[in-house]
Scaffold this motif. Structure first.
Motif, PDB file in Angstrom:
ATOM      1  N   ALA A 113      -5.446   0.491  -7.340  1.00  0.00           N
ATOM      2  CA  ALA A 113      -5.164   1.875  -6.977  1.00  0.00           C
ATOM      3  C   ALA A 113      -5.865   2.808  -7.950  1.00  0.00           C
ATOM      4  O   ALA A 113      -6.084   2.462  -9.119  1.00  0.00           O
ATOM      5  CB  ALA A 113      -3.661   2.122  -6.990  1.00  0.00           C
ATOM      6  N   ARG A 118       0.836  -1.208   0.000  1.00  0.00           N
ATOM      7  CA  ARG A 118       0.000   0.000   0.000  1.00  0.00           C
ATOM      8  C   ARG A 118       0.873   1.261   0.000  1.00  0.00           C
ATOM      9  O   ARG A 118       0.707   2.149  -0.846  1.00  0.00           O
ATOM     10  CB  ARG A 118      -0.875  -0.047   1.256  1.00  0.00           C
ATOM     11  CG  ARG A 118      -1.946   0.979   1.353  1.00  0.00           C
ATOM     12  CD  ARG A 118      -2.678   0.793   2.673  1.00  0.00           C
ATOM     13  NE  ARG A 118      -3.693  -0.236   2.602  1.00  0.00           N
ATOM     14  CZ  ARG A 118      -4.954   0.006   2.238  1.00  0.00           C
ATOM     15  NH1 ARG A 118      -5.323   1.233   1.903  1.00  0.00           N
ATOM     16  NH2 ARG A 118      -5.834  -0.968   2.187  1.00  0.00           N
ATOM     17  N   VAL A 152      -5.104   3.897  -2.645  1.00  0.00           N
ATOM     18  CA  VAL A 152      -5.282   2.447  -2.782  1.00  0.00           C
ATOM     19  C   VAL A 152      -6.724   2.097  -2.434  1.00  0.00           C
ATOM     20  O   VAL A 152      -7.242   2.494  -1.378  1.00  0.00           O
ATOM     21  CB  VAL A 152      -4.293   1.697  -1.862  1.00  0.00           C
ATOM     22  CG1 VAL A 152      -4.637   0.214  -1.795  1.00  0.00           C
ATOM     23  CG2 VAL A 152      -2.868   1.884  -2.372  1.00  0.00           C
TER      24      VAL A 152
END
Lengths: 253, 183
Positions: free
Chosen positions: A214, A140, A195
């Motif tokens: 994303a 992430r 994300v």
């Protein structure tokens, strides 16, 4: 035994009385008469004695027979005729406290072993879960860095991407870093990445493949104004020292 | 003095030993019982709080959640005009709860009119899949789906890539799709 002794004692008594009677009888006048009577008494006594001895012998034989048949039963049992729930001859019934203690020890050892296995498995599972969260967090963070750029501080942004990368991915990026910074600065790119979803596809101790969706909103001098773009990514994260970093980022077609 | 004192000491010592032995005779079995109860209870508690939930969150549970999500998503997104009713009723078997109602509404209002007018055929394939979240009774699976669609008007298939977060609920031991959210 008592039975056999008693009659012999009584017969001995009768014999001695017989002898004393004959001794006292020989001195008076009629010895023939007296002696025949005495003989008859002796015969009777001897016969009684014989009968009693015979009875004793019969009793003894019976006892021997009884002992023999017991013995036969025992040998039969040893040869496997005994059902499983019958104790073998000579084996005493265990005391109930011994049985209780054995059962208790088995229960305690069994449950403690089971508990140990469960705890160990739980520990492994939670360690695995924790590791997957670390991989996810690293993916992430890396992808946010990769998709967030601002021409005002392009160099720092690119450096952040490099810091979050490892292996050949890092080398490739570093090699193109200067060109990349130039493009970002000249096109006045402002990209903001977020994300949307993550999921760990596969994982080992030191590496994981994480699916990352994303969204990148791009504004640039070419006319884009927060144009959203959804990226379907497959991200490989590997351990680099004590940190997890991006090792590979692929767009999934 | 000592000769006179000795007997009372002996007298008190002897009756004291007997209760002590009797006490030990009660304490020792009690200790055994406590140990057995404690260890068996520990096992029962761990069984209930850790073993059973863990077993529903292991790799094979992940696999079955992913399989259910994949099959359900493919069933929902794959249909053809020629076989429409059967495709829809097959897809419904993978769904539950609110999403089943939403699916019915969506199919009846948006898809069925088009599917019955024109000849339409869509085929979905899952290209990547992974478990995002797993609990004993619920799961979330991320799917990357490619869907190709062809119609009578436009026989050349058009394809679309999407990513979908599929949420599943366990109903009678079986994973069913309770929500289907494009990301």
């Amino acid at each position: 035994m008592g039975d056999t002794k008693k009659p012999s004692g009584r017969s001995g008594e009768s014999v001695t009385t017989g002898v004393t009677a004959s001794a006292s009888d020989t001195e008076p006048d009629s010895p023939a008469e007296e002696s025949s009577a005495d003989l008859q008494a002796r015969i009777d006594a001897a016969e009684a004695e014989a009968a009693e001895a015979e009875a004793a012998a019969a009793a003894a034989r019976a006892r021997v027979r009884a002992l023999r048949s017991d013995d036969e039963a025992a040998t039969e049992a040893v040869q496997g005729q005994r059902p499983w729930y019958r104790r073998a001859p000579g084996v005493r019934r265990p005391r109930w406290s011994t049985v209780a203690k054995t059962v208790a020890v088995l229960l305690i050892v069994g449950s403690l072993t089971g508990s140990g296995i469960i705890l160990w498995k739980h520990h492994t599972a939670s360690a695995r879960h924790e590791r997957s969260e670390r991989f996810t967090a690293a993916a992430r963070e890396g992808i946010v860095a990769l998709t967030s750029l601002n021409f005002n501080h392009a160099k720092d942004d690119v450096q952040r991407i490099i810091d979050n990368s490892t292996g050949s991915f890092r080398d490739d990026f570093q090699a193109r870093a200067d060109d990349f910074v130039k493009v970002v600065e000249t096109s006045k790119v402002v990209a903001q990445g977020t994300v949307k979803a993550t999921a760990v596809q596969s994982m080992s101790d030191d590496s994981a493949v994480v699916l990352v969706v994303a969204e990148e909103q791009i504004t640039n001098s070419a006319g884009a104004k927060k144009d959203p773009r959804v990226l379907r990514l497959s991200v490989t994260v590997t351990r680099d020292g004590d940190r997890f970093k991006l090792a590979k980022v692929e767009l999934v077609p | 003095m000592t000769a006179e004192e000795a007997p009372p000491i002996e007298e008190t010592a002897a009756p004291e030993a007997a209760p002590r032995a009797r006490l030990a005779g009660k304490i020792v079995p009690a200790v055994w019982i406590v140990l057995v109860v404690a260890s068996v209870s520990l096992l029962a508690v761990l069984m209930y709080t850790q073993y059973l939930p863990d077993r529903e969150m292991n790799e094979s549970a992940e696999q079955s959640a992913m399989d259910a999500a994949t099959k359900g998503a493919v069933a929902v997104l794959t249909y053809s005009s020629g076989n429409f009713d059967r495709d829809v009723s097959s897809a419904r078997t993978y769904l539950t709860g609110d999403f089943l109602g939403q699916y019915d509404t969506y199919i009846q209002t948006a898809v069925a009119p088009v599917a019955k007018q024109k000849s339409i055929q869509t085929t979905a394939t899952v290209v990547r899949r992974a478990v995002s979240e797993l609990r004993p009774e619920s799961a979330a699976v991320l799917l990357y789906i490619n869907q190709t669609t062809s119609t009578a008007d436009n026989p050349a298939p058009s394809s679309a890539a999407s990513s979908v977060m599929v949420r599943l609920t366990k109903v009678d031991g079986k994973w069913l799709i309770s929500s289907f959210t494009p990301v």
